[in-house]
Design a protein around this motif. Structure first.
Motif, short mmCIF file in Angstrom:
data_model
loop_
_atom_site.label_atom_id
_atom_site.label_comp_id
_atom_site.label_asym_id
_atom_site.label_seq_id
_atom_site.Cartn_x
_atom_site.Cartn_y
_atom_site.Cartn_z
N GLN A 1 0.90 -1.27 0.11
CA GLN A 1 -0.20 -0.04 -0.10
C GLN A 1 0.99 1.19 -0.22
O GLN A 1 2.15 1.30 0.76
N THR A 2 0.51 2.04 -0.81
CA THR A 2 1.27 3.56 -0.87
C THR A 2 0.55 4.73 -0.57
O THR A 2 -0.89 4.51 -0.78
N GLY A 3 0.87 5.54 -0.12
CA GLY A 3 0.19 6.96 0.27
C GLY A 3 0.77 8.00 0.72
O GLY A 3 2.06 8.13 0.41
N ILE A 4 0.26 8.74 1.02
CA ILE A 4 0.84 10.05 1.55
C ILE A 4 0.04 10.81 2.77
O ILE A 4 -0.97 10.44 2.91
N VAL A 5 0.80 11.30 3.88
CA VAL A 5 0.40 12.00 4.83
C VAL A 5 -0.38 13.37 4.52
O VAL A 5 0.53 14.12 3.81
N THR A 6 -1.60 13.31 4.76
CA THR A 6 -2.05 14.81 4.22
C THR A 6 -2.40 15.82 5.26
O THR A 6 -2.67 17.05 4.97
N ALA A 7 -2.31 15.24 6.40
CA ALA A 7 -2.47 16.36 7.80
C ALA A 7 -1.83 15.70 8.85
O ALA A 7 -2.17 14.49 9.17
N CYS A 8 -1.22 16.56 9.68
CA CYS A 8 -0.74 15.98 10.75
C CYS A 8 -0.67 17.02 12.14
O CYS A 8 0.03 18.14 11.66
#
Length: 162
Positions: free
Chosen positions: A72-79
């Motif tokens: 699975q790949t992805g991106i952190v969009t808020a932290c």
């Protein structure tokens, strides 16, 4: 001691969503480190590579179910440390699904709420298996029954041997 307080699959207008609520016998800062730092993620989530630990891409190589290993790949969009983060799991050509993780301090314990929404119906069981197993392993790490540091592993897509 960790305990499961809720696991629920619900239907939204877009797609099904999974929600898990777990209570862990540790402080919020420790739980935050375990769920956000690259050196700890692989110990409970599965082999994980982060390109950036706050905002950036990630690769998770899963072996669940064993007969259908996947990445699975992805991106952190808020932290917002140490309270929550949101990540988008890529699923081309379909819209990305969204994982929202909240860390809520309690009295002598910390609650983790993980909501994975926008999941294609055909992937619902696979993600439920992934999250249920991962959260069980996280409980083992918090309780000291498993190491918090996993061996270094790079998924094939990140240049590793797999």
């Amino acid at each position: 001691m960790a305990r499961t307080t809720q696991t629920r699959a619900t239907r939204t207008d877009r797609a099904p969503q999974l929600r898990y609520v777990r209570t862990f016998g540790c402080d919020a800062d420790r739980l935050w480190r375990l769920i956000t730092r690259a050196e700890h993620l692989s110990s409970w989530l599965g082999p994980t590579v982060l390109s950036d630990t706050q905002y950036g891409g990630f690769v998770i190589a899963t072996q669940v179910p064993a007969e259908q290993p996947a990445e699975q790949t992805g991106i952190v969009t808020a932290c917002e440390p140490p309270h929550y983060f949101r990540a988008a799991f890529e699923d081309p050509p379909h819209p990305a699904s969204t994982v929202l993780v909240d860390v809520v301090p309690g009295h002598g314990e910390t609650h983790l709420i993980l909501t994975h929404g926008g999941i294609r119906q055909s992937l619902l069981a696979q993600f439920d298996t992934l999250w249920t197993g991962a959260l069980d392993r996280l409980r083992e790490v918090v309780e000291g029954r498993a190491s918090a540091i996993a061996p270094r592993f790079l998924p094939k897509s990140a240049g590793g041997a797999g």
